[in-house]
Design a protein around this motif. Sequence first.
Motif, PDB file in Angstrom:
ATOM      1  N   TYR A  78     -37.935  33.745 -43.198  1.00  0.00           N
ATOM      2  CA  TYR A  78     -37.274  33.833 -44.501  1.00  0.00           C
ATOM      3  C   TYR A  78     -36.256  34.960 -44.584  1.00  0.00           C
ATOM      4  N   ARG A  79     -36.462  36.015 -43.822  1.00  0.00           N
ATOM      5  CA  ARG A  79     -35.451  37.065 -43.835  1.00  0.00           C
ATOM      6  C   ARG A  79     -34.137  36.538 -43.273  1.00  0.00           C
ATOM      7  N   GLN A  80     -34.267  35.794 -42.182  1.00  0.00           N
ATOM      8  CA  GLN A  80     -33.065  35.226 -41.576  1.00  0.00           C
ATOM      9  C   GLN A  80     -32.452  34.168 -42.497  1.00  0.00           C
ATOM     10  N   LEU A  81     -33.317  33.384 -43.148  1.00  0.00           N
ATOM     11  CA  LEU A  81     -32.814  32.374 -44.077  1.00  0.00           C
ATOM     12  C   LEU A  81     -32.039  33.038 -45.211  1.00  0.00           C
ATOM     13  N   SER A  82     -32.610  34.107 -45.749  1.00  0.00           N
ATOM     14  CA  SER A  82     -31.952  34.824 -46.835  1.00  0.00           C
ATOM     15  C   SER A  82     -30.600  35.372 -46.380  1.00  0.00           C
ATOM     16  N   GLU A  83     -30.587  35.935 -45.195  1.00  0.00           N
ATOM     17  CA  GLU A  83     -29.324  36.486 -44.673  1.00  0.00           C
ATOM     18  C   GLU A  83     -28.307  35.380 -44.438  1.00  0.00           C
ATOM     19  N   THR A  84     -28.784  34.239 -43.942  1.00  0.00           N
ATOM     20  CA  THR A  84     -27.882  33.108 -43.696  1.00  0.00           C
ATOM     21  C   THR A  84     -27.256  32.619 -45.002  1.00  0.00           C
ATOM     22  N   LEU A  85     -28.080  32.471 -46.023  1.00  0.00           N
ATOM     23  CA  LEU A  85     -27.568  32.019 -47.314  1.00  0.00           C
ATOM     24  C   LEU A  85     -26.569  33.036 -47.873  1.00  0.00           C
ATOM     25  N   ASP A  86     -26.881  34.304 -47.669  1.00  0.00           N
ATOM     26  CA  ASP A  86     -25.965  35.348 -48.125  1.00  0.00           C
ATOM     27  C   ASP A  86     -24.625  35.243 -47.394  1.00  0.00           C
ATOM     28  N   ASP A  87     -24.681  34.990 -46.096  1.00  0.00           N
ATOM     29  CA  ASP A  87     -23.447  34.837 -45.316  1.00  0.00           C
ATOM     30  C   ASP A  87     -22.644  33.635 -45.789  1.00  0.00           C
ATOM     31  N   LEU A  88     -23.349  32.526 -46.065  1.00  0.00           N
ATOM     32  CA  LEU A  88     -22.655  31.317 -46.514  1.00  0.00           C
ATOM     33  C   LEU A  88     -21.951  31.573 -47.842  1.00  0.00           C
ATOM     34  N   SER A  89     -22.631  32.293 -48.710  1.00  0.00           N
ATOM     35  CA  SER A  89     -22.068  32.550 -50.037  1.00  0.00           C
ATOM     36  C   SER A  89     -20.898  33.524 -49.983  1.00  0.00           C
ATOM     37  N   SER A  90     -21.007  34.500 -49.114  1.00  0.00           N
ATOM     38  CA  SER A  90     -19.971  35.543 -49.086  1.00  0.00           C
ATOM     39  C   SER A  90     -18.788  35.191 -48.199  1.00  0.00           C
ATOM     40  N   SER A  91     -18.853  34.058 -47.510  1.00  0.00           N
ATOM     41  CA  SER A  91     -17.704  33.653 -46.700  1.00  0.00           C
ATOM     42  C   SER A  91     -16.559  33.247 -47.617  1.00  0.00           C
TER      43      SER A  91
END
Lengths: 202, 260
Positions: A78-91
């Motif tokens: 879930y930490r990686q999932l959270s970071e991935t979602l954050d990356d997708l949003s901030s792109s």
Amino acid sequence: VSTFKAAYILVSPTGVSLTQPPLSPQQGGEALGWPGHANSTPISLFPATAFSTFEFSGGRVAPVHATTSEPSIQSGGYRQLSETLDDLSSSSDDDEWHIDIDVYNTSIQVAAALCDKNIPAPHVFCHGPKSVVFDWHDGNHNLYLTIGKCRLWVAVSSASEITTRLELTDPMRNVAVDFLQGLQQSFVNRPLLSYDPQDAAA
Amino acid sequence: MDWPVQAARITLFPLLASGPSPRSALDLYRAIWGKDPDSFQGSQGGVGNPFPASMAQGVEGGIARICQSQPIRTDLTFGPVGTAFGADLVTIADTSNLHTQMRKVFDVVDSAFQGTPISRAAVYLQIGQEAPDFREANRRLASAAWRGRQLELGDEEDFILQFNRPRQDTSDTTVKLNFITKWSVERVQLLTFLSQFPAAAGTSQAPLVVEKIVPTIAFDNSNVALQKPFDPGAVPRMLSTLFNEFALQLKACNIALKGF
């Protein structure tokens, strides 16, 4: 307590052949009545281009050819999932991976709810800014949880067919929490995605 | 017998995937209590919690107030203000003030959570007291058994008893309410850091650790999550219903708590 699959029985028209054009994320999730079948039950469509065409056969919806060649982002936890979602949003907005902030917020909320119930972290992929797809795979079946700004859809498929698909977030009957409860039970009590709607109906 | 309050909490759960997530703890703290917190911390996920969360805290009338906002729940916690010295178990002394402060939240919760669809509300109250040993801790819990029922306890350790007395909401009989009471003997570890005293050469800076035996009674009242958001005005009413039950639960345990 029934598993999530037993709680949601897909009633679909039988004996119908239908080719469905790809759905854009914006179109996805609309409840559609199937033309020419007055008694058919409206079905919430999987709101994605993950399956480009559908064919009805024997009451099942089969993907004629899937377009899940879109790269999947492996999420080990879930930490990686959270970071991935954050990356997708901030792109940037024109990035093919970009997702809208509202979709991000909802996906984080769903991910937190999954984590809260100790459900294994899903893989994640997206195909446009309007939705994110969480994906679990047990070797034979995939469970897709598609997350829009304010809506959730679930679909279960094998290599040859979609066995279940429905929307969880009817405005008057949001069953997302019940679904997660069932999903948790299914992980605890039985192999994931081994459900057959016909068995449940019986 | 005196049962001081250790902690109390109001929790609101948003309906999943149905609208905006709860606001940040800073915004909520200001909206609920009308002032800036003493401290605020936001994170994009940290140790133990991979998801964005924020926390704001302050003190009012001798009670510490903490607002914690997470994607799937918002907690408003009331606790005692810690002391700088000693290893005593701190508690909320002014329970009338606690009652008033919790009640006031109900009046502003709708406007504070503007737009966030709420499907579940909960209130929590924990009372407890230090005991010299397990036998005495058990004796005190037995004296607070539900409606005087007999609890035969001797020197057993780590006692736990919990039950739920659910019922339908009288205003909407489709809504189920859970009223949980839990009796337990907890082992509480108090850590005291002596950082304010310069260490003499060669002396240890390790914290002092003191273990307390604390008979505890907790009341945890909530509604089963709805499948649609509460209507406007329904959240304060639900919170009041759940909160009012504390009085009955305390009475059933033969406990008088000023204000409740």
